[in-house]
Each structure stands twice: as C-alpha cells, then as structure tokens.
Design a protein around this motif. Structure first.
Motif, PDB file in Angstrom:
ATOM      1  N   ALA A 232     -10.530  -2.417  -5.949  1.00  0.00           N
ATOM      2  CA  ALA A 232     -10.191  -2.480  -7.126  1.00  0.00           C
ATOM      3  C   ALA A 232      -9.153  -1.530  -7.820  1.00  0.00           C
ATOM      4  O   ALA A 232      -8.812  -0.834  -8.490  1.00  0.00           O
ATOM      5  CB  ALA A 232     -11.673  -0.875  -7.439  1.00  0.00           C
ATOM      6  N   VAL A 233      -8.890  -0.569  -6.368  1.00  0.00           N
ATOM      7  CA  VAL A 233      -7.570   0.435  -7.161  1.00  0.00           C
ATOM      8  C   VAL A 233      -6.359  -0.620  -6.619  1.00  0.00           C
ATOM      9  O   VAL A 233      -5.658  -0.278  -8.097  1.00  0.00           O
ATOM     10  CB  VAL A 233      -7.535   1.684  -5.972  1.00  0.00           C
ATOM     11  N   ALA A 234      -6.282  -1.593  -6.131  1.00  0.00           N
ATOM     12  CA  ALA A 234      -4.999  -2.087  -5.511  1.00  0.00           C
ATOM     13  C   ALA A 234      -4.835  -2.857  -7.682  1.00  0.00           C
ATOM     14  O   ALA A 234      -3.319  -3.761  -8.488  1.00  0.00           O
ATOM     15  CB  ALA A 234      -5.300  -3.839  -5.368  1.00  0.00           C
ATOM     16  N   TYR A 243       3.693   0.348  -7.279  1.00  0.00           N
ATOM     17  CA  TYR A 243       2.366   0.810  -6.653  1.00  0.00           C
ATOM     18  C   TYR A 243       1.251  -0.044  -5.853  1.00  0.00           C
ATOM     19  O   TYR A 243       1.325  -0.989  -6.801  1.00  0.00           O
ATOM     20  CB  TYR A 243       1.905   1.599  -7.150  1.00  0.00           C
ATOM     21  N   THR A 244       1.136  -0.549  -4.739  1.00  0.00           N
ATOM     22  CA  THR A 244      -0.096  -0.773  -4.717  1.00  0.00           C
ATOM     23  C   THR A 244      -1.102   0.224  -3.532  1.00  0.00           C
ATOM     24  O   THR A 244      -0.244   0.755  -2.684  1.00  0.00           O
ATOM     25  CB  THR A 244       0.082  -2.602  -4.097  1.00  0.00           C
ATOM     26  N   VAL A 245      -2.457  -0.995  -2.590  1.00  0.00           N
ATOM     27  CA  VAL A 245      -2.823  -0.574  -1.522  1.00  0.00           C
ATOM     28  C   VAL A 245      -1.657  -1.002  -0.031  1.00  0.00           C
ATOM     29  O   VAL A 245      -1.948  -2.491  -0.269  1.00  0.00           O
ATOM     30  CB  VAL A 245      -3.969  -0.432  -1.756  1.00  0.00           C
ATOM     31  N   ILE A 251      -1.202   4.097  -0.128  1.00  0.00           N
ATOM     32  CA  ILE A 251      -0.708   3.730  -1.359  1.00  0.00           C
ATOM     33  C   ILE A 251       0.958   3.491  -0.586  1.00  0.00           C
ATOM     34  O   ILE A 251       1.191   5.127   0.007  1.00  0.00           O
ATOM     35  CB  ILE A 251      -0.344   4.578  -2.266  1.00  0.00           C
ATOM     36  N   VAL A 252       1.119   2.701  -1.526  1.00  0.00           N
ATOM     37  CA  VAL A 252       2.977   1.969  -1.121  1.00  0.00           C
ATOM     38  C   VAL A 252       3.503   1.665  -2.397  1.00  0.00           C
ATOM     39  O   VAL A 252       3.053   1.308  -3.469  1.00  0.00           O
ATOM     40  CB  VAL A 252       3.432   1.232  -0.287  1.00  0.00           C
ATOM     41  N   LYS A 253       4.952   1.776  -2.243  1.00  0.00           N
ATOM     42  CA  LYS A 253       5.631   0.672  -3.111  1.00  0.00           C
ATOM     43  C   LYS A 253       5.761  -0.229  -3.167  1.00  0.00           C
ATOM     44  O   LYS A 253       6.496  -0.091  -1.966  1.00  0.00           O
ATOM     45  CB  LYS A 253       6.853   2.325  -3.531  1.00  0.00           C
ATOM     46  N   ARG A 254       5.676  -1.722  -3.992  1.00  0.00           N
ATOM     47  CA  ARG A 254       6.117  -2.889  -3.287  1.00  0.00           C
ATOM     48  C   ARG A 254       7.691  -2.636  -4.026  1.00  0.00           C
ATOM     49  O   ARG A 254       8.281  -2.411  -4.758  1.00  0.00           O
ATOM     50  CB  ARG A 254       5.403  -3.554  -4.071  1.00  0.00           C
ATOM     51  N   SER A 255       8.023  -3.242  -2.976  1.00  0.00           N
ATOM     52  CA  SER A 255       9.769  -3.792  -3.398  1.00  0.00           C
ATOM     53  C   SER A 255      10.283  -4.949  -4.632  1.00  0.00           C
ATOM     54  O   SER A 255       9.233  -6.231  -4.207  1.00  0.00           O
ATOM     55  CB  SER A 255      10.747  -4.757  -1.769  1.00  0.00           C
ATOM     56  N   LEU A 256      11.272  -4.711  -4.973  1.00  0.00           N
ATOM     57  CA  LEU A 256      10.696  -4.995  -6.853  1.00  0.00           C
ATOM     58  C   LEU A 256      12.417  -6.175  -6.402  1.00  0.00           C
ATOM     59  O   LEU A 256      13.640  -5.937  -5.918  1.00  0.00           O
ATOM     60  CB  LEU A 256      11.035  -4.622  -7.395  1.00  0.00           C
ATOM     61  N   ARG A 257      11.597  -7.377  -6.520  1.00  0.00           N
ATOM     62  CA  ARG A 257      12.936  -8.396  -6.112  1.00  0.00           C
ATOM     63  C   ARG A 257      13.389  -9.427  -7.893  1.00  0.00           C
ATOM     64  O   ARG A 257      12.918  -9.522  -8.043  1.00  0.00           O
ATOM     65  CB  ARG A 257      13.184  -9.384  -5.779  1.00  0.00           C
ATOM     66  N   PHE A 258      14.534  -8.976  -7.777  1.00  0.00           N
ATOM     67  CA  PHE A 258      14.817  -9.633  -9.151  1.00  0.00           C
ATOM     68  C   PHE A 258      15.790 -11.279  -9.276  1.00  0.00           C
ATOM     69  O   PHE A 258      16.228 -11.006  -7.706  1.00  0.00           O
ATOM     70  CB  PHE A 258      15.931  -8.734 -10.228  1.00  0.00           C
TER      71      PHE A 258
END
Length: 259
Positions: A232-234, A243-245, A251-258
């Motif tokens: 539910a939090v994710a 952010y995700t679980v 909680i962790v920070k996802r790496s954003l790829r462009f």
C-alpha cells in the motif's frame, strides 16, 4: 449640618478616588492607541512604544502586544519597532503570560507572541502553553491557518511524547500546508511510534509534497514499514520523486534514468 460638616461632605465628593490606578491607566491608554495605529508617524509610534516600555508594568506590556498586529514598510523599521516592543513585554516576566495567551487566541499571526512565551517561560511551561493553544484548533477549513502552522512549527523545537500525539491529528487537516508541517514536526520528535499514523496518512494523502516529506523522513530515520503495509505504501509513493519501499521495508530512493 454645621458648616464644617458641609465642607467635609463637599470635599469628599470632589476628591479623586484613592490610589494611583487612574493615573497609570491614562499613561497607558494614550501610548497604547498610538502603538496600535499602523497609520501613525514612525517617530510617534516609536515614542509611544518606548513610553510603555519605560512603565515596566504588565498592563503596559499587554498594550505593547498590539504592535504585533500589523507590518509596515520599510521592513527594517517594522523589525526595530517589534523588537523594542518584544523586549518591553519580556521585561514584565511571567505576569504578562495571561495577556499573551489571550492575544494568541485572536491574532492573525503568532510569531512574536510565541517568542515572548519562549522567553519568559521555562521549557515545560512553554510546551504546555503551546499544546493548550494548539488544542483550540480543529482540522477543518479555516480562513487563516497561519496561527495553527506557527504553533506546529514552534513545537518542532520541543521533543516530547505529548507533542507527538498532539500534532499527529493534523495529518488529517484539510489544509495541505498544515499537514506538511505536522509531518515535519512529527519527524523532529524522532519517535518510532509515529510509523503507524504516518503510514495511515501516506496511503490516503493526495499531496505529492506531503508524501515526499513523509517518505524523506522515513528514509532518514530508517524506520521500516510493516510487511502487511508495504504494498500500500509503495503504491502511494508511485507519484513521488522516486521514493519506494525497499529491502526490509525501508524507504529508498529509486535511481532515475533518462534517455
């Protein structure tokens, strides 16, 4: 009635009341009117503020509170006047607290009166007064939410279980900025007991800003999400800033790829 009885009777009727209260009231009333007048000349208002400061009485200090009801240009003059009033009020000590509390219940902004309370009260007394003031607010719509926000912000500097429980109910405030500051003050308490109410807030929150603040706080504190609430939090964090679980429910920070 003899002539002397008559003269004594006439003198008793015309004599002013005993005591100095009328003179003191007159000394306060005039300057108080000028202090409260935004349109008064700066020189006149400063002179009135100083006159009340010099009286060094709780009544004069209470009159100085009215200077906190408005701002003037330039800002440096506004700050000078308010600082002078502040120092005059603080000089009255705890005797001025009832007047400050009454002022807080009606004022549009509480920055300076809360500073007064912080200066004249010890930490426990200050906390209790802030909590009492906050208790007077609900979570429904209000035309002006600044006093509520300013109390919640002031509580951020005080770590106590009572602060945690008092602030958590504002996770449900209709105002997004109130919710944001309630979350921030909650993390300042550094109490893991807040995890459950924070999760309950997160899964129902619509504001991305508030969700990001909650996710950031959970990440920094390293508090794990219980297994039965992770999905539910994710889902709730899907529209945040990455952010995700992660592993272990943290909680962790996802790496954003462009590209």
């Amino acid at each position: 009635m003899g002539i002397f009885d008559f003269l004594r009777s006439k003198g008793a009727k015309s004599a002013p009341p005993s005591g100095s209260a009328p003179a003191v009231d007159k000394k306060i009333a005039g300057p108080a009117k000028v202090v409260a007048d935004k349109r008064a000349q700066t020189y006149d208002r400063l002179e009135a503020i100083q006159a009340l400061v010099d009286l060094k009485t709780p009544e004069a200090a209470a009159a100085l509170l009215k200077r906190f009801n408005f701002t003037i240009d330039p800002s440096i003059t506004d700050a000078e006047e308010k600082d002078l009033a502040f120092r005059g009020i603080v000089a009255a000590g705890k005797d001025v607290v009832p007047a400050v509390i009454e002022f807080c219940t009606k004022a549009e902004a509480l920055t300076w009166p809360l500073k007064v309370l912080g200066a004249v009260l010890d930490e426990d007394e200050y906390r209790e007064e802030l909590l009492d003031l906050l208790e007077g607010f609900d979570t429904e719509y209000a035309r002006n939410v600044e006093p509520k926000i300013q109390i919640i912000q002031a509580l951020e500097e005080i770590v106590h279980e009572d602060v945690r429980t008092a602030v958590e109910r504002f996770f449900e405030d209709v105002n997004e900025t109130v919710r944001f500051h309630a979350v921030q003050t909650t993390f300042a308490q550094a109490m893991p007991e807040s995890v459950k109410p924070l999760i309950d807030m997160l899964v129902n929150e619509e504001s991305v800003r508030v969700k990001n603040k909650a996710a950031e706080g959970l990440l920094v504190r390293g508090w794990a999400i219980p297994e039965d609430r992770r999905d539910a939090v994710a889902d709730a964090l899907g529209d945040t800033g990455g952010y995700t679980v992660g592993e272990g429910g943290k909680i962790v920070k996802r790496s954003l790829r462009f590209g």
